[in-house]
Design an enzyme around this catalytic site. Structure first.
Site, short mmCIF file in Angstrom:
data_model
loop_
_atom_site.label_atom_id
_atom_site.label_comp_id
_atom_site.label_asym_id
_atom_site.label_seq_id
_atom_site.Cartn_x
_atom_site.Cartn_y
_atom_site.Cartn_z
N ASP A 1 -9.96 11.03 10.03
CA ASP A 1 -9.10 10.65 8.61
C ASP A 1 -10.36 9.51 8.68
O ASP A 1 -9.96 8.27 7.66
CB ASP A 1 -7.95 10.20 8.65
CG ASP A 1 -7.13 11.14 7.09
OD1 ASP A 1 -8.17 11.51 6.53
OD2 ASP A 1 -5.89 9.92 7.08
N GLY B 1 -0.09 8.64 2.42
CA GLY B 1 0.33 9.85 1.88
C GLY B 1 1.66 10.76 2.42
O GLY B 1 2.34 10.80 2.09
N GLY C 1 0.95 -1.36 0.16
CA GLY C 1 0.14 -0.20 -0.03
C GLY C 1 0.96 1.56 0.18
O GLY C 1 1.99 1.11 0.26
N1 LIG Z 1 -1.57 -3.38 8.71
C1 LIG Z 1 -1.45 -3.21 7.67
N2 LIG Z 1 -2.45 -4.99 6.97
C2 LIG Z 1 -2.27 -4.20 5.46
N3 LIG Z 1 -2.46 -3.64 4.35
C3 LIG Z 1 -1.99 -2.44 5.20
C4 LIG Z 1 -1.63 -2.43 7.01
N4 LIG Z 1 -1.37 -1.54 6.98
C5 LIG Z 1 -1.72 -0.44 5.60
N5 LIG Z 1 -1.65 -0.93 5.47
C6 LIG Z 1 -2.41 -0.64 2.73
O1 LIG Z 1 -1.39 0.81 2.68
C7 LIG Z 1 -2.09 1.46 2.39
C8 LIG Z 1 -1.17 3.14 3.47
O2 LIG Z 1 -1.37 2.74 4.55
P1 LIG Z 1 -2.32 3.34 5.57
O3 LIG Z 1 -1.89 3.43 7.19
O4 LIG Z 1 -3.35 4.27 5.72
O5 LIG Z 1 -0.88 5.11 5.13
P2 LIG Z 1 -0.63 6.51 5.44
O6 LIG Z 1 -0.64 7.10 7.05
O7 LIG Z 1 0.14 6.86 4.67
O8 LIG Z 1 -1.99 6.92 4.56
C9 LIG Z 1 -3.92 1.52 3.06
O9 LIG Z 1 -4.60 2.15 2.00
C10 LIG Z 1 -2.90 -0.30 2.68
O10 LIG Z 1 -3.95 -0.27 1.49
MG LIG Z 2 -4.02 6.08 4.94
#
Ligand SMILES: Nc1ncnc2c1ncn2[C@@H]1O[C@H](COP(=O)(O)OP(=O)(O)O)[C@@H](O)[C@H]1O
Ligand SMILES: [Mg+2]
Length: 417
Positions: free
Chosen positions: A210, A85, A82
């Site tokens: 968020d 931002g 994934g």
């Molecule tokens: N624990 C997890 N298991 C599987 N996929 C994850 C996990 N955490 C994040 N992702 C993937 O990574 C993307 C970005 O993670 P996120 O924590 O939302 O980051 P940011 O703070 O950069 O937005 C998520 O939308 C998801 O697709």
């Molecule tokens: Mg996110």
């Protein structure tokens, strides 16, 4: 693949970081701007004042950079699951007991979020996430296992959620992505609502800020958990009606009064929940400039249709193929409209949202079997709104949420620009 119009993160000035020693995480004198400084007797959350206190106040593992480099096979690009931002998320493996890196495919699967090195805002979000997720424990919140801070490398380590984020399931049109059924969509909405209701409860008192489909993760059974606590905030102190903040969040999801005034309340999260409910019903992104004129903004386009019983079907996801009870769709539409009320006071609380969605499931169970089924809908993620203590994280807690899995990870979600 997400369109770049789908979710645009609202940018704001980064708060000053004078006095922060991001190199070694040692206890700092300076109170962190943007982080909790509330000391509340009713809150179950400890409110650490400094970076060092935050890192010490949790039972999380402090990983070395080398350990995480090994666990992710040198942050291999093909293990990216994934993009957010503030950086990329990689899949990795650690030993369940020792939490040492293991051979790929063995032990506990983890998600390793590596923040962009140049991001100052990223540091605050990194700490905020540790502060909240390090202390909170609930079946509908993703489990944080540890963190790492070495030189300019800021990393967070979570349990891995096999099915990735909800946005990929709702919006991807690839042939290998099976459309989610109506029942699964409603279970996901209920799980996510329970996660928010827990945060909003008196004993936790946190505004998530968020709420959106890319921050809702799904385990192998499609149970939903909220992730990404980088923008979370303590609720207003005392009799105050709102928290005054810099405006952060994501266009398309943020409540209008919050964008207009920066006044943040729990009802801002309820608005965002309404947007996600619409996305779940329609399979359409909150914002998408690739849609015909007049349909770019999902809320503006769908709201007038949802108030008319005859027109609700125009909003419903064509990938459902008409496979949903129209009575239920009407009830969910009514709930979404309430959540999206322009005036906050007309929006329900998240507890009320949970009750509405539970009633929907109960009536569905009655219709399906002619008799009322058990109250536990095969979902062990029922939130307990009374016993706050049991939501504290303990040292002995098993981290084995998902266990090892061979499932293909979801691929990148939209990058917020
Ligand atoms: N624990 C997890 N298991 C599987 N996929 C994850 C996990 N955490 C994040 N992702 C993937 O990574 C993307 C970005 O993670 P996120 O924590 O939302 O980051 P940011 O703070 O950069 O937005 C998520 O939308 C998801 O697709
Ligand atoms: Mg996110």
């Amino acid at each position: 693949m997400g369109s770049c119009f789908s979710a645009i993160r609202i940018k704001a000035e980064s708060p000053p970081r004078d006095g922060l020693n991001s190199k070694n995480g040692s206890i700092e004198e300076k109170v962190l701007s943007g982080l909790s400084s509330k000391v509340s007797s009713r809150s179950m959350l400890i409110s650490p004042q400094t970076e060092g206190e935050i890192l010490l106040s949790t039972n999380l593992k402090n990983f070395s950079f080398i350990e995480l480099r090994t666990a992710t096979r040198n942050f291999r690009p093909d293990s990216v699951v994934g993009e957010g931002g503030f950086g990329s998320v990689f899949k990795g493996w650690i030993d369940e007991q020792t939490l040492e890196p293991t051979k790929p495919g063995t032990g506990l699967v983890i998600a390793v979020k590596r923040l962009n090195q140049e991001s100052t805002q990223g540091h605050i979000e990194w700490l905020t996430e540790i502060n909240y997720l390090g202390q909170l424990d609930h079946p509908n919140l993703v489990k944080l296992i540890g963190h790492s801070l070495e030189d300019d490398h800021r990393i967070l380590v979570y349990e891995f959620l096999t099915k990735g984020s909800l946005d990929n399931h709702l919006f991807r049109r690839a042939s290998y992505v099976r459309p989610l059924s109506w029942d699964v969509r409603m279970n996901i909405a209920l799980d996510a609502a329970k996660g928010l209701a827990f945060l909003h409860s008196e004993e936790v008192d946190v505004i998530y800020r968020d709420f959106k489909t890319s921050n809702i993760l799904l385990d192998s059974n499609y149970h939903a958990k909220l992730s990404d606590f980088g923008l979370a905030k303590d609720g207003p102190e005392g009799d105050k009606s709102h928290v005054s903040t810099r405006i952060m969040g994501t266009f398309g999801y943020a409540a209008p009064e919050y964008i207009a005034t920066g006044h943040l309340t729990k009802k801002s999260d309820v608005y965002s929940f309404g947007v996600v409910l619409l996305e779940i019903m329609s399979g359409k992104r909150a914002l998408d400039k690739n849609r015909p004129t007049g349909e770019h903004n999902l809320v503006d386009w769908a709201k007038p249709l949802l108030v008319s019983k005859r027109k609700i079907s125009q909003v419903m996801d064509s990938r459902l193929d008409g496979q949903y009870p129209s009575r239920e769709a009407m009830k969910v539409a009514a709930l979404a409209i309430k959540c999206l009320s322009a005036e906050q006071k007309f929006r329900p609380t998240m507890d009320e949202v949970v009750r509405s969605l539970e009633q929907l499931k109960d009536s569905e169970d009655i219709t399906a079997s002619g008799v009322e089924k058990s109250q536990d809908h095969g979902n062990s993620s029922r939130s307990n709104r009374n016993g706050s203590k049991q939501h504290r994280r303990s040292n002995n807690e098993s981290l084995n949420g998902e266990g090892s899995t061979n499932q293909t990870p979801s691929s990148a979600s939209p990058i917020h620009t």
